[in-house]
Design a protein around this motif. Sequence first.
Motif, PDB file in Angstrom:
ATOM      1  N   GLY A  70     -56.468 -30.195  22.709  1.00 21.61           N
ATOM      2  CA  GLY A  70     -55.928 -29.049  21.312  1.00 21.61           C
ATOM      3  C   GLY A  70     -54.176 -28.700  21.402  1.00 21.61           C
ATOM      4  O   GLY A  70     -53.700 -28.723  21.799  1.00 21.61           O
ATOM      5  N   THR A  71     -53.753 -28.967  19.728  1.00 21.62           N
ATOM      6  CA  THR A  71     -52.366 -29.512  19.316  1.00 21.62           C
ATOM      7  C   THR A  71     -52.320 -27.983  18.240  1.00 21.62           C
ATOM      8  O   THR A  71     -52.925 -28.331  17.336  1.00 21.62           O
ATOM      9  CB  THR A  71     -51.955 -30.862  19.511  1.00 21.62           C
ATOM     10  N   LEU A  72     -51.181 -27.761  18.066  1.00 19.08           N
ATOM     11  CA  LEU A  72     -50.232 -28.327  16.530  1.00 19.08           C
ATOM     12  C   LEU A  72     -49.813 -28.876  15.740  1.00 19.08           C
ATOM     13  O   LEU A  72     -49.878 -30.167  16.534  1.00 19.08           O
ATOM     14  CB  LEU A  72     -49.165 -26.580  16.683  1.00 19.08           C
ATOM     15  N   ILE A  73     -50.020 -28.843  14.635  1.00 21.07           N
ATOM     16  CA  ILE A  73     -49.542 -30.379  14.182  1.00 21.07           C
ATOM     17  C   ILE A  73     -47.757 -30.997  14.348  1.00 21.07           C
ATOM     18  O   ILE A  73     -47.868 -31.545  14.393  1.00 21.07           O
ATOM     19  CB  ILE A  73     -49.325 -29.912  12.479  1.00 21.07           C
ATOM     20  N   ASP A  74     -47.331 -30.317  15.023  1.00 26.28           N
ATOM     21  CA  ASP A  74     -45.857 -30.883  15.903  1.00 26.28           C
ATOM     22  C   ASP A  74     -46.684 -30.834  17.000  1.00 26.28           C
ATOM     23  O   ASP A  74     -45.492 -31.688  17.254  1.00 26.28           O
ATOM     24  CB  ASP A  74     -45.092 -29.947  15.611  1.00 26.28           C
ATOM     25  N   GLY A  75     -47.846 -31.323  17.539  1.00 22.61           N
ATOM     26  CA  GLY A  75     -47.870 -31.792  19.069  1.00 22.61           C
ATOM     27  C   GLY A  75     -47.529 -30.568  20.167  1.00 22.61           C
ATOM     28  O   GLY A  75     -48.202 -31.368  21.201  1.00 22.61           O
ATOM     29  N   THR A  76     -47.575 -29.545  19.514  1.00 23.18           N
ATOM     30  CA  THR A  76     -47.853 -29.097  20.945  1.00 23.18           C
ATOM     31  C   THR A  76     -49.092 -27.973  21.247  1.00 23.18           C
ATOM     32  O   THR A  76     -49.942 -28.172  20.574  1.00 23.18           O
ATOM     33  CB  THR A  76     -46.805 -27.348  20.364  1.00 23.18           C
ATOM     34  N   VAL A  77     -49.395 -28.355  22.571  1.00 21.17           N
ATOM     35  CA  VAL A  77     -50.653 -28.169  23.495  1.00 21.17           C
ATOM     36  C   VAL A  77     -50.888 -26.867  23.540  1.00 21.17           C
ATOM     37  O   VAL A  77     -49.792 -26.125  24.460  1.00 21.17           O
ATOM     38  CB  VAL A  77     -50.419 -29.033  24.764  1.00 21.17           C
ATOM     39  N   PHE A  78     -51.689 -25.917  22.931  1.00 23.53           N
ATOM     40  CA  PHE A  78     -52.148 -24.750  23.417  1.00 23.53           C
ATOM     41  C   PHE A  78     -52.597 -24.483  24.304  1.00 23.53           C
ATOM     42  O   PHE A  78     -52.989 -23.324  24.659  1.00 23.53           O
ATOM     43  CB  PHE A  78     -52.010 -23.968  21.875  1.00 23.53           C
ATOM     44  N   ASP A  79     -53.998 -25.846  23.893  1.00 25.26           N
ATOM     45  CA  ASP A  79     -55.608 -25.550  25.284  1.00 25.26           C
ATOM     46  C   ASP A  79     -55.950 -26.443  25.417  1.00 25.26           C
ATOM     47  O   ASP A  79     -55.759 -27.700  24.298  1.00 25.26           O
ATOM     48  CB  ASP A  79     -56.181 -24.291  24.365  1.00 25.26           C
ATOM     49  N   SER A  80     -56.072 -27.137  26.791  1.00 24.54           N
ATOM     50  CA  SER A  80     -56.903 -27.916  26.689  1.00 24.54           C
ATOM     51  C   SER A  80     -57.840 -28.454  28.056  1.00 24.54           C
ATOM     52  O   SER A  80     -57.219 -28.000  29.043  1.00 24.54           O
ATOM     53  CB  SER A  80     -55.485 -29.069  27.004  1.00 24.54           C
ATOM     54  N   SER A  81     -59.098 -27.909  27.748  1.00 27.92           N
ATOM     55  CA  SER A  81     -60.130 -28.623  29.413  1.00 27.92           C
ATOM     56  C   SER A  81     -59.211 -30.143  29.611  1.00 27.92           C
ATOM     57  O   SER A  81     -59.584 -29.788  30.913  1.00 27.92           O
ATOM     58  CB  SER A  81     -61.691 -29.158  28.753  1.00 27.92           C
ATOM     59  N   VAL A  82     -59.137 -30.935  28.867  1.00 31.89           N
ATOM     60  CA  VAL A  82     -59.088 -32.121  29.930  1.00 31.89           C
ATOM     61  C   VAL A  82     -57.620 -32.290  30.573  1.00 31.89           C
ATOM     62  O   VAL A  82     -57.847 -32.215  31.661  1.00 31.89           O
ATOM     63  CB  VAL A  82     -58.687 -33.293  28.183  1.00 31.89           C
ATOM     64  N   GLN A  83     -56.708 -31.358  30.730  1.00 29.83           N
ATOM     65  CA  GLN A  83     -55.349 -30.927  31.540  1.00 29.83           C
ATOM     66  C   GLN A  83     -56.187 -29.747  32.483  1.00 29.83           C
ATOM     67  O   GLN A  83     -55.611 -30.295  33.675  1.00 29.83           O
ATOM     68  CB  GLN A  83     -54.557 -30.139  30.016  1.00 29.83           C
ATOM     69  N   ARG A  84     -57.188 -29.336  31.833  1.00 27.21           N
ATOM     70  CA  ARG A  84     -57.385 -28.551  33.333  1.00 27.21           C
ATOM     71  C   ARG A  84     -58.719 -29.534  33.641  1.00 27.21           C
ATOM     72  O   ARG A  84     -58.999 -29.037  35.969  1.00 27.21           O
ATOM     73  CB  ARG A  84     -58.373 -27.562  32.186  1.00 27.21           C
ATOM     74  N   GLY A  85     -58.564 -30.562  33.707  1.00 26.68           N
ATOM     75  CA  GLY A  85     -60.213 -31.150  34.184  1.00 26.68           C
ATOM     76  C   GLY A  85     -61.886 -30.834  34.430  1.00 26.68           C
ATOM     77  O   GLY A  85     -62.418 -30.829  35.451  1.00 26.68           O
ATOM     78  N   THR A  86     -62.013 -29.425  33.458  1.00 23.04           N
ATOM     79  CA  THR A  86     -62.849 -29.032  33.491  1.00 23.04           C
ATOM     80  C   THR A  86     -63.510 -28.640  32.715  1.00 23.04           C
ATOM     81  O   THR A  86     -62.945 -28.417  31.274  1.00 23.04           O
ATOM     82  CB  THR A  86     -62.968 -27.661  34.312  1.00 23.04           C
ATOM     83  N   PRO A  87     -64.725 -29.670  31.841  1.00 28.33           N
ATOM     84  CA  PRO A  87     -65.047 -29.125  30.587  1.00 28.33           C
ATOM     85  C   PRO A  87     -65.467 -27.958  30.155  1.00 28.33           C
ATOM     86  O   PRO A  87     -65.484 -27.053  30.969  1.00 28.33           O
ATOM     87  CB  PRO A  87     -66.633 -29.795  30.752  1.00 28.33           C
ATOM     88  N   ALA A  88     -65.760 -27.913  28.582  1.00 31.71           N
ATOM     89  CA  ALA A  88     -65.900 -25.896  28.374  1.00 31.71           C
ATOM     90  C   ALA A  88     -67.217 -26.245  27.597  1.00 31.71           C
ATOM     91  O   ALA A  88     -68.216 -27.166  27.869  1.00 31.71           O
ATOM     92  CB  ALA A  88     -64.785 -25.740  27.757  1.00 31.71           C
ATOM     93  N   VAL A  89     -68.305 -24.776  28.562  1.00 27.70           N
ATOM     94  CA  VAL A  89     -69.358 -24.433  27.969  1.00 27.70           C
ATOM     95  C   VAL A  89     -69.695 -23.450  26.517  1.00 27.70           C
ATOM     96  O   VAL A  89     -68.991 -22.422  27.079  1.00 27.70           O
ATOM     97  CB  VAL A  89     -70.492 -24.513  29.077  1.00 27.70           C
ATOM     98  N   PHE A  90     -70.163 -23.486  26.014  1.00 27.72           N
ATOM     99  CA  PHE A  90     -70.024 -22.200  24.883  1.00 27.72           C
ATOM    100  C   PHE A  90     -71.302 -22.366  23.995  1.00 27.72           C
ATOM    101  O   PHE A  90     -71.931 -23.850  23.520  1.00 27.72           O
ATOM    102  CB  PHE A  90     -68.694 -22.732  24.177  1.00 27.72           C
ATOM    103  N   PRO A  91     -71.811 -21.791  22.860  1.00 27.20           N
ATOM    104  CA  PRO A  91     -72.661 -21.574  22.439  1.00 27.20           C
ATOM    105  C   PRO A  91     -71.851 -22.819  21.034  1.00 27.20           C
ATOM    106  O   PRO A  91     -70.741 -22.342  20.396  1.00 27.20           O
ATOM    107  CB  PRO A  91     -72.631 -20.249  21.966  1.00 27.20           C
ATOM    108  N   VAL A  92     -72.346 -22.806  20.373  1.00 25.42           N
ATOM    109  CA  VAL A  92     -72.110 -24.026  19.409  1.00 25.42           C
ATOM    110  C   VAL A  92     -71.992 -22.773  18.282  1.00 25.42           C
ATOM    111  O   VAL A  92     -70.271 -22.965  17.314  1.00 25.42           O
ATOM    112  CB  VAL A  92     -73.369 -24.826  18.653  1.00 25.42           C
ATOM    113  N   ASN A  93     -72.591 -21.268  18.066  1.00 22.39           N
ATOM    114  CA  ASN A  93     -71.548 -20.691  17.208  1.00 22.39           C
ATOM    115  C   ASN A  93     -70.792 -19.450  17.420  1.00 22.39           C
ATOM    116  O   ASN A  93     -71.041 -18.893  16.641  1.00 22.39           O
ATOM    117  CB  ASN A  93     -73.083 -20.008  16.220  1.00 22.39           C
ATOM    118  N   GLY A  94     -70.326 -19.317  18.765  1.00 22.01           N
ATOM    119  CA  GLY A  94     -69.352 -18.802  19.451  1.00 22.01           C
ATOM    120  C   GLY A  94     -68.311 -19.625  18.883  1.00 22.01           C
ATOM    121  O   GLY A  94     -66.947 -18.652  20.131  1.00 22.01           O
ATOM    122  N   VAL A  95     -67.431 -20.659  18.633  1.00 26.02           N
ATOM    123  CA  VAL A  95     -66.119 -21.116  18.665  1.00 26.02           C
ATOM    124  C   VAL A  95     -66.192 -21.003  17.008  1.00 26.02           C
ATOM    125  O   VAL A  95     -66.647 -19.902  16.527  1.00 26.02           O
ATOM    126  CB  VAL A  95     -66.282 -22.538  18.988  1.00 26.02           C
TER     127      VAL A  95
END
Length: 198
Positions: free
Chosen positions: A121-146
């Motif tokens: 996830g980035t802002l429109i200026d390219g600033t990264v604010f969150d990334s499971s890719v950078q953490r190296g671990t996929p995220a698991v969550f309910p579809v209706n929980g985001v």
Amino acid sequence: MNDRLEKFSYALGLSIASNLIQSGVKTIDPSSFIHALEDLFTGKEPNMSADEANRILQEFMEEQQSGEAGNNLESGLKFLSENLKDDKVVETASGLQYKILVHGDGESPTLADEVKCHYHGTLIDGTVFDSSVQRGTPAVFPVNGVIQGWVEALQMMSVGSKWRLFVPSDLAYGERGAGGSIGPNTTLIFDVELLEIV
């Protein structure tokens, strides 16, 4: 002053400053901040009452947020308008925009499902604010929980696909923002890879 107390005090300062930045405080006058700490910790009478302090804090934060919210909304709308010039970008009725990076051939999740995703996830200026890719671990969550933009996109995606989402603020965190770098009315960009329905 002993070395342990100095280290503790510095660590506490780092912690407080980090919490303030995370909650959206962009700048302060450090000398006034330290003056208030010294007054309280040495038992001096503060220069203002607790009620006055709370009122000033609330007014200042509201002014800051109001100005930031307007700027963020304007720059987000401009970005989304320009983004539609890319003929690979699709816009839905809600205003969500997406670009398919990889076509998947699996099933699509429903609102009742849980999914495993990698995202960046980035802002429109390219600033990264969150990334499971950078953490190296996929995220698991309910579809209706985001956020709403994800809820909409995930149900259109199929397992194995990777999309770039351009999420207007009203489908993200809206006027409240999410602290830190996600201010009020912030448009967000996510690369989302749908790994599996769990």
